[in-house]
Design a protein around this motif. Structure first.
Motif, PDB file in Angstrom:
ATOM      1  N   TYR A 228      -9.507  -0.338  -4.770  1.00 30.10           N
ATOM      2  CA  TYR A 228      -9.690  -0.958  -6.206  1.00 30.10           C
ATOM      3  C   TYR A 228      -8.129  -1.493  -6.904  1.00 30.10           C
ATOM      4  N   LYS A 229      -7.022  -1.194  -6.099  1.00 30.79           N
ATOM      5  CA  LYS A 229      -5.693  -1.678  -6.324  1.00 30.79           C
ATOM      6  C   LYS A 229      -5.358  -2.327  -5.191  1.00 30.79           C
ATOM      7  N   ASN A 230      -6.008  -2.629  -4.225  1.00 29.03           N
ATOM      8  CA  ASN A 230      -5.646  -3.374  -2.936  1.00 29.03           C
ATOM      9  C   ASN A 230      -4.275  -2.757  -2.674  1.00 29.03           C
ATOM     10  N   GLU A 231      -4.190  -1.711  -2.315  1.00 27.13           N
ATOM     11  CA  GLU A 231      -2.989  -1.062  -1.806  1.00 27.13           C
ATOM     12  C   GLU A 231      -2.960  -0.284  -0.445  1.00 27.13           C
ATOM     13  N   LEU A 232      -1.811  -0.531   0.285  1.00 20.72           N
ATOM     14  CA  LEU A 232      -1.904   0.735   1.511  1.00 20.72           C
ATOM     15  C   LEU A 232      -0.979   1.742   1.225  1.00 20.72           C
TER      16      LEU A 232
ATOM     17  N   GLU B 275       7.322  11.154   8.371  1.00 19.21           N
ATOM     18  CA  GLU B 275       8.322  12.154   8.741  1.00 19.21           C
ATOM     19  C   GLU B 275       9.666  12.279   7.813  1.00 19.21           C
ATOM     20  N   ASP B 276       9.856  11.084   7.133  1.00 24.74           N
ATOM     21  CA  ASP B 276      10.936  11.151   6.477  1.00 24.74           C
ATOM     22  C   ASP B 276      10.659  11.636   5.015  1.00 24.74           C
ATOM     23  N   GLY B 277       9.438  12.268   4.886  1.00 20.91           N
ATOM     24  CA  GLY B 277       8.936  12.882   3.497  1.00 20.91           C
ATOM     25  C   GLY B 277       8.509  12.160   2.357  1.00 20.91           C
ATOM     26  N   THR B 278       8.554  10.689   2.605  1.00 20.65           N
ATOM     27  CA  THR B 278       8.116   9.881   1.630  1.00 20.65           C
ATOM     28  C   THR B 278       6.648   9.008   1.804  1.00 20.65           C
ATOM     29  N   VAL B 279       6.169   8.812   0.849  1.00 21.62           N
ATOM     30  CA  VAL B 279       4.921   8.001   1.000  1.00 21.62           C
ATOM     31  C   VAL B 279       5.415   6.393   0.240  1.00 21.62           C
ATOM     32  N   ALA B 280       4.997   5.662   1.043  1.00 23.68           N
ATOM     33  CA  ALA B 280       5.306   4.110   0.616  1.00 23.68           C
ATOM     34  C   ALA B 280       4.079   3.386   0.363  1.00 23.68           C
ATOM     35  N   ILE B 281       4.091   2.640  -0.924  1.00 28.25           N
ATOM     36  CA  ILE B 281       2.931   1.959  -1.489  1.00 28.25           C
ATOM     37  C   ILE B 281       3.099   0.414  -0.984  1.00 28.25           C
ATOM     38  N   TRP B 282       1.992  -0.136  -0.561  1.00 26.44           N
ATOM     39  CA  TRP B 282       2.129  -1.537  -0.185  1.00 26.44           C
ATOM     40  C   TRP B 282       1.079  -2.522  -0.866  1.00 26.44           C
ATOM     41  N   SER B 283       1.395  -3.849  -1.223  1.00 29.32           N
ATOM     42  CA  SER B 283       0.518  -4.560  -1.543  1.00 29.32           C
ATOM     43  C   SER B 283      -0.512  -5.115  -0.452  1.00 29.32           C
ATOM     44  N   LEU B 284      -1.484  -5.200  -0.394  1.00 29.26           N
ATOM     45  CA  LEU B 284      -2.467  -5.746   0.549  1.00 29.26           C
ATOM     46  C   LEU B 284      -2.331  -7.221   0.629  1.00 29.26           C
ATOM     47  N   ASN B 285      -1.955  -7.677  -0.383  1.00 29.74           N
ATOM     48  CA  ASN B 285      -2.005  -9.238  -0.756  1.00 29.74           C
ATOM     49  C   ASN B 285      -0.714  -9.836   0.121  1.00 29.74           C
TER      50      ASN B 285
ATOM     51  N   LYS C 131       4.191  -6.461   0.494  1.00 35.50           N
ATOM     52  CA  LYS C 131       5.287  -6.022  -0.284  1.00 35.50           C
ATOM     53  C   LYS C 131       5.436  -4.596  -0.609  1.00 35.50           C
ATOM     54  N   GLU C 132       6.534  -4.069  -0.718  1.00 38.35           N
ATOM     55  CA  GLU C 132       6.653  -2.540  -0.923  1.00 38.35           C
ATOM     56  C   GLU C 132       6.551  -2.669  -2.466  1.00 38.35           C
ATOM     57  N   LEU C 133       5.663  -1.716  -3.032  1.00 35.57           N
ATOM     58  CA  LEU C 133       5.574  -1.628  -4.632  1.00 35.57           C
ATOM     59  C   LEU C 133       6.251  -0.186  -5.202  1.00 35.57           C
ATOM     60  N   TYR C 134       5.920   0.761  -4.351  1.00 39.53           N
ATOM     61  CA  TYR C 134       6.711   1.966  -4.738  1.00 39.53           C
ATOM     62  C   TYR C 134       6.955   2.930  -3.537  1.00 39.53           C
ATOM     63  N   ARG C 135       7.772   4.066  -3.688  1.00 40.41           N
ATOM     64  CA  ARG C 135       8.011   4.800  -2.774  1.00 40.41           C
ATOM     65  C   ARG C 135       8.144   6.263  -3.527  1.00 40.41           C
ATOM     66  N   LEU C 136       7.274   7.220  -3.103  1.00 38.23           N
ATOM     67  CA  LEU C 136       7.044   8.353  -3.427  1.00 38.23           C
ATOM     68  C   LEU C 136       7.823   9.570  -2.572  1.00 38.23           C
ATOM     69  N   PRO C 137       8.946  10.391  -3.210  1.00 41.13           N
ATOM     70  CA  PRO C 137       9.411  11.309  -2.526  1.00 41.13           C
ATOM     71  C   PRO C 137       8.497  12.399  -2.479  1.00 41.13           C
ATOM     72  N   ILE C 138       7.828  12.773  -1.608  1.00 45.74           N
ATOM     73  CA  ILE C 138       6.671  13.797  -1.552  1.00 45.74           C
ATOM     74  C   ILE C 138       7.361  15.149  -1.100  1.00 45.74           C
ATOM     75  N   SER C 139       7.978  15.085  -0.068  1.00 42.04           N
ATOM     76  CA  SER C 139       8.562  16.420   0.342  1.00 42.04           C
ATOM     77  C   SER C 139       9.817  16.182   1.046  1.00 42.04           C
ATOM     78  N   ALA C 140      10.440  17.476   1.287  1.00 40.16           N
ATOM     79  CA  ALA C 140      11.740  17.570   2.268  1.00 40.16           C
ATOM     80  C   ALA C 140      11.303  17.408   3.812  1.00 40.16           C
ATOM     81  N   ASP C 141      10.303  17.592   4.117  1.00 36.94           N
ATOM     82  CA  ASP C 141       9.824  17.493   5.500  1.00 36.94           C
ATOM     83  C   ASP C 141       8.742  16.454   5.599  1.00 36.94           C
ATOM     84  N   THR C 142       8.056  16.371   6.667  1.00 41.01           N
ATOM     85  CA  THR C 142       6.953  15.426   7.080  1.00 41.01           C
ATOM     86  C   THR C 142       5.974  15.480   6.058  1.00 41.01           C
ATOM     87  N   VAL C 143       5.277  14.314   5.791  1.00 39.57           N
ATOM     88  CA  VAL C 143       4.213  14.220   5.113  1.00 39.57           C
ATOM     89  C   VAL C 143       2.966  13.655   6.150  1.00 39.57           C
TER      90      VAL C 143
END
Length: 298
Positions: free
Chosen positions: A105-109, A114-124, A127-139
């Motif tokens: 519904y957001k058209n996002e990937l 392993e860098d501990g982050t999750v990146a959110i990308w526009s499927l259009n 382009k990178e929209l956000y980057r979430l620092p989830i963990s000190a280790d691998t997500v």
């Protein structure tokens, strides 16, 4: 309930990634071979090496007539089936990408690393929209709830983080496993989240509050994949212990163990990925023994 139907061979190295295509009867595999391979379930045959890649592939994701290829290098590529070409290659992370998912519904990937982050990308435009620092280790893995309102991230530090998809705010963190999370899946109707870990346990988290309702000593070693049947109340698990297990999705009864020890045929090394065929009549499995095996549900 699951009987061996066919074995595909041809990979020269361990296979880490498996996904069925949007097109019925077609699926893709990849791993240490540095190429994405297309196979036909209808013809039970190798089709083609769909595209070369620059480093080992750890995850494949299919969405909206595109194939997303996550690499050990931290880059991902996008292959467009209508154009029959790679339409994007993004240097997304500094370390390997282990998980991918889409929020329709957001058209996002989403990519997890392993860098501990999750990146959110526009499927259009990718382009990178956000980057979430989830963990000190691998997500390690990602699961999106059936209504796409929540996203679960499984981490190497044994925690599971639940985020709201609308604004990517943290809802809660689940603890209970003793080793890293290696697989996550939501029940198709959203009744619960199921997690698998290197501690060989399955844990059932009841929704909407993610209360731990059940712990199952499911395998001997890490549980690398959990896949729900598309129409029937079953789910399958694949493990580092070289076995596949078929479970009742309502009462968690174990229906079937698929292994060399039990059936005389099976994988000789770790099972890394599973996938059901579109109609659910077949289960695909693959792993470190370089084989793709097809099991018929009877």
């Amino acid at each position: 309930m699951l009987q061996h139907l066919h074995t595909f061979t041809g990979h020269q190295n361990p296979i880490y990634a498996l996904v069925r295509s949007d097109k019925d009867g077609i699926f893709f595999t990849a791993g240490n071979d540095k190429g994405v391979v297309e196979w036909s379930l209808n013809e039970m045959t190798f089709v083609t090496v769909k595209l070369p890649v620059q480093s080992s592939v750890y995850y494949l994701h299919s969405y909206n007539n595109q194939l997303f290829i996550a690499e050990r290098s931290g880059a991902f590529s996008v292959f467009d089936f209508s154009k029959q070409e790679v339409v994007a290659r993004i240097n997304a992370h500094t370390k390997p990408i282990f998980g991918m998912a889409t929020v329709g519904y957001k058209n996002e990937l989403l990519t997890s690393s392993e860098d501990g982050t999750v990146a959110i990308w526009s499927l259009n435009d990718f382009k990178e929209l956000y980057r979430l620092p989830i963990s000190a280790d691998t997500v390690r893995c990602i699961a999106v709830s059936p209504n796409e309102e929540e996203i679960a991230f499984g981490c190497k530090d044994s925690t599971i983080h639940i985020y709201n998809s609308e604004d990517y705010s943290l809802k809660l963190t689940l603890t209970g496993h003793t080793l890293g999370i290696t697989s996550l899946a939501y029940h198709p109707t959203g009744k619960y989240l199921i997690s698998g870990s290197r501690d060989a346990q399955l844990k059932i988290w009841g929704l909407p509050n993610y209360e731990l309702s059940k712990s199952i000593p499911a395998h001997m070693f890490g549980i690398y994949d959990i896949v729900f049947h598309p129409t029937l109340p079953y789910f399958a698990t694949g493990s580092q212990d070289k076995s596949i297990k078929l479970w009742d999705a309502e009462n968690f009864k174990l229906y079937k163990i698929v292994s060399i020890e039990k059936m005389g045929i099976g994988h000789s090394h770790s099972i890394n990925k599973l996938a059901w065929s579109h109609n659910g009549s077949k289960l695909l499995s693959t792993g470190d023994d370089k084989k793709v095996m097809v099991w018929e549900l009877q």
